[in-house]
Design an enzyme around this catalytic site. Structure first.
Site, PDB file in Angstrom:
ATOM      1  CB  SER A 141       1.196  10.955  -8.101  1.00  0.00           C
ATOM      2  OG  SER A 141       1.887  10.047  -7.153  1.00  0.00           O
ATOM      3  CE1 TYR A 153      -3.557  10.676  -6.077  1.00  0.00           C
ATOM      4  CE2 TYR A 153      -1.675   8.914  -6.681  1.00  0.00           C
ATOM      5  CZ  TYR A 153      -2.306  10.256  -5.876  1.00  0.00           C
ATOM      6  OH  TYR A 153      -1.432  11.092  -5.441  1.00  0.00           O
TER       7      TYR A 153
HETATM    8  P1  NAP Z   1      -4.272  16.179   1.508  1.00  0.00           P
HETATM    9  O1  NAP Z   1      -3.369  16.419   2.541  1.00  0.00           O
HETATM   10  O2  NAP Z   1      -5.416  15.018   1.468  1.00  0.00           O
HETATM   11  O3  NAP Z   1      -4.760  17.603   0.838  1.00  0.00           O
HETATM   12  C1  NAP Z   1      -5.498  17.818  -0.207  1.00  0.00           C
HETATM   13  C2  NAP Z   1      -6.438  19.110  -0.141  1.00  0.00           C
HETATM   14  O4  NAP Z   1      -6.985  19.342  -1.345  1.00  0.00           O
HETATM   15  C3  NAP Z   1      -7.193  19.299   1.105  1.00  0.00           C
HETATM   16  O5  NAP Z   1      -7.299  20.732   1.521  1.00  0.00           O
HETATM   17  C4  NAP Z   1      -8.637  18.877   0.305  1.00  0.00           C
HETATM   18  O6  NAP Z   1      -9.693  19.406   1.238  1.00  0.00           O
HETATM   19  C5  NAP Z   1      -8.490  19.394  -1.033  1.00  0.00           C
HETATM   20  N1  NAP Z   1      -9.470  18.754  -1.896  1.00  0.00           N
HETATM   21  C6  NAP Z   1      -9.789  17.685  -2.141  1.00  0.00           C
HETATM   22  N2  NAP Z   1     -10.705  17.465  -2.959  1.00  0.00           N
HETATM   23  C7  NAP Z   1     -10.850  18.889  -3.612  1.00  0.00           C
HETATM   24  C8  NAP Z   1     -11.662  19.438  -4.538  1.00  0.00           C
HETATM   25  N3  NAP Z   1     -12.573  18.747  -5.265  1.00  0.00           N
HETATM   26  N4  NAP Z   1     -11.513  20.687  -4.819  1.00  0.00           N
HETATM   27  C9  NAP Z   1     -10.785  21.462  -4.188  1.00  0.00           C
HETATM   28  N5  NAP Z   1     -10.011  20.938  -3.131  1.00  0.00           N
HETATM   29  C10 NAP Z   1     -10.163  19.739  -3.098  1.00  0.00           C
HETATM   30  O7  NAP Z   1      -3.273  15.873  -0.018  1.00  0.00           O
HETATM   31  P2  NAP Z   1      -2.000  16.035  -0.180  1.00  0.00           P
HETATM   32  O8  NAP Z   1      -0.837  15.118   0.584  1.00  0.00           O
HETATM   33  O9  NAP Z   1      -1.283  17.488   0.398  1.00  0.00           O
HETATM   34  O10 NAP Z   1      -1.719  16.069  -1.780  1.00  0.00           O
HETATM   35  C11 NAP Z   1      -1.547  17.115  -2.637  1.00  0.00           C
HETATM   36  C12 NAP Z   1      -1.538  16.616  -4.064  1.00  0.00           C
HETATM   37  O11 NAP Z   1      -0.280  16.228  -4.129  1.00  0.00           O
HETATM   38  C13 NAP Z   1      -2.587  15.750  -4.605  1.00  0.00           C
HETATM   39  O12 NAP Z   1      -2.800  15.983  -5.800  1.00  0.00           O
HETATM   40  C14 NAP Z   1      -2.052  14.561  -4.382  1.00  0.00           C
HETATM   41  O13 NAP Z   1      -2.344  13.492  -5.519  1.00  0.00           O
HETATM   42  C15 NAP Z   1      -0.569  14.854  -4.748  1.00  0.00           C
HETATM   43  N6  NAP Z   1       0.533  13.944  -4.183  1.00  0.00           N
HETATM   44  C16 NAP Z   1       0.722  13.630  -2.866  1.00  0.00           C
HETATM   45  C17 NAP Z   1       1.501  12.797  -2.462  1.00  0.00           C
HETATM   46  C18 NAP Z   1       1.863  12.681  -1.057  1.00  0.00           C
HETATM   47  O14 NAP Z   1       2.715  11.669  -0.712  1.00  0.00           O
HETATM   48  N7  NAP Z   1       1.156  13.142   0.041  1.00  0.00           N
HETATM   49  C19 NAP Z   1       2.356  11.926  -3.311  1.00  0.00           C
HETATM   50  C20 NAP Z   1       2.031  12.166  -4.887  1.00  0.00           C
HETATM   51  C21 NAP Z   1       1.152  13.022  -5.178  1.00  0.00           C
HETATM   52  P3  NAP Z   1     -10.179  18.552   2.306  1.00  0.00           P
HETATM   53  O15 NAP Z   1      -9.466  18.989   3.536  1.00  0.00           O
HETATM   54  O16 NAP Z   1     -11.799  19.040   2.532  1.00  0.00           O
HETATM   55  O17 NAP Z   1     -10.318  17.048   2.070  1.00  0.00           O
END
Ligand code: NAP
Length: 245
Positions: A141, A153
Site C-alpha cells: 500500500s 497498517y
Molecule cells: P476489501 O474490499 O476489504 O477486500 C479484501 C478481501 O480480502 C475480502 O474479500 C476479505 O474477505 C478478504 N480477507 C480479509 N481478511 C482475510 C484473511 N485473513 N484471509 C483471506 N481473505 C481475507 O479490500 P481491497 O480494497 O480490495 O484491498 C485489497 C488489498 O489491497 C489489501 O491488501 C489492501 O490492504 C490493499 N490496498 C487497498 C487499497 C484501497 O484503496 N482499496 C489501497 C492500498 C492497498 P471479507 O469479505 O470476508 O472481509
C-alpha cells in the site's frame, strides 16, 4: 492471452481488488484459485469466471492460519497440477490514532497483512524454487511510507515490502520474481467505508483527481505475472494516480 497454461492463486479474491485481479488473470488465460475467508464470495467470483469461459476454483482460507495456507496450495495442486503465480492480496485495516490504538487492532492487522503474507510467500517459495519458475506479487500500500491513523497498517505494509525484497533476492537465481504493488486510493468496500469528508480529502491528494479502480491494479499484476516481466524483480510499484501520502 499472456497467461495461457499458467495457474494462479489470488488471496482475498472474493471481492474488491483481489476479485478484479482474479478476473484479469483468467481473461489472460490462467486457471485461477480464488481464496477468501468468505467462501460464498470466493465461489461466486469463481462462478463468474467460469460463466465467462475461464477456469477457476473458489476455496475458503484465512491467510493468518498456516494450515489454511498449506491447504490452499494443496487444493490448487490437486485441481490444476501446479502453481505458477501467487498474488498475496488479502488484507485488512483497523485504523486509529496511535495513542488510542488497541492491542487487538495492532495484532489483527499484523497477523493478516504481514504474517499471513509471510505464510503464503514462504509456501510458494518452497514450491517455486523446485520448479525453477514463479511469479509472486504482493499487494502492499502507498501507506507503507506512513499515514495518519494507520500505524498498524503502515507497519504491516512496510513489512510486506521488506519481505518482498528479501524473497526477490533469495529467489532471483531460481527463475522466480517477487514484486510489490502499492495501490493508492482504490474504490472498493475498504475505501467506500470512510466518511465522506475523508473521501474528499483523499481525492484532493490525488493529482489524477479520482480514485483508482481494481482493474488499474489488476492490469499491472497481469503484466508482472507474464513472461514480458521476467527481468523485473524486487520492485515496489505505485498505482495511485500520482498520489503521495
Ligand atoms: P476489501 O474490499 O476489504 O477486500 C479484501 C478481501 O480480502 C475480502 O474479500 C476479505 O474477505 C478478504 N480477507 C480479509 N481478511 C482475510 C484473511 N485473513 N484471509 C483471506 N481473505 C481475507 O479490500 P481491497 O480494497 O480490495 O484491498 C485489497 C488489498 O489491497 C489489501 O491488501 C489492501 O490492504 C490493499 N490496498 C487497498 C487499497 C484501497 O484503496 N482499496 C489501497 C492500498 C492497498 P471479507 O469479505 O470476508 O472481509
Amino acid at each position: 492471452m499472456r497467461l495461457n497454461n499458467k495457474v494462479a492463486i489470488v488471496t482475498g479474491a472474493g471481492r474488491g481488488i483481489g476479485k478484479g485481479i482474479a478476473l484479469k488473470l483468467a481473461q489472460e488465460g490462467a486457471a485461477v484459485v480464488i481464496s477468501d475467508i468468505d467462501i460464498n464470495n470466493a465461489k461466486e467470483a469463481a462462478a463468474e469466471i467460469e460463466a465467462l469461459g475461464g477456469k477457476a476454483l473458489g476455496i475458503q482460507g484465512n491467510i493468518a492460519v498456516r494450515d489454511d495456507v498449506e491447504r490452499m496450495f494443496t487444493e490448487a495442486l490437486t485441481a490444476f497440477g501446479t502453481v505458477d503465480i501467487l498474488v498475496c492480496n488479502a488484507g485488512i485495516n483497523r485504523d486509529g490514532m496511535l495513542h488510542k490504538m488497541t492491542q487487538e487492532q495492532w495484532d489483527q492487522v499484523i497477523a493478516v497483512n504481514l504474517t499471513g503474507t509471510f505464510y503464503c510467500v514462504q509456501t510458494a517459495a518452497k514450491l517455486m524454487r523446485e520448479k525453477q519458475y514463479g511469479r509472486i506479487i504482493n499487494i502492499a500500500s502507498a501507506s507503507w511510507l506512513g499515514n495518519i491513523g494507520q500505524a498498524n497498517y503502515a507497519a504491516s505494509k512496510a513489512g510486506v515490502v521488506g519481505l518482498s525484497k528479501t524473497a526477490a533476492r533469495e529467489l532471483a537465481a531460481k527463475g522466480v520474481t517477487v514484486n510489490a504493488i502499492c495501490p493508492g486510493f482504490i474504490e472498493t468496500d475498504m475505501t467506500r467505508g470512510v466518511p465522506e469528508k475523508v473521501w474528499d480529502i483523499m481525492i484532493g491528494k490525488i493529482p489524477a483527481g479520482k480514485a483508482g479502480k481494481p482493474e488499474d491494479v489488476a492490469n499491472l499484476v497481469a503484466f508482472l505475472a507474464s513472461d514480458e516481466a521476467s527481468y523485473i524483480t524486487s520492485e515496489v510499484i505505485n498505482v495511485g494516480g500520482g498520489m503521495i501520502l
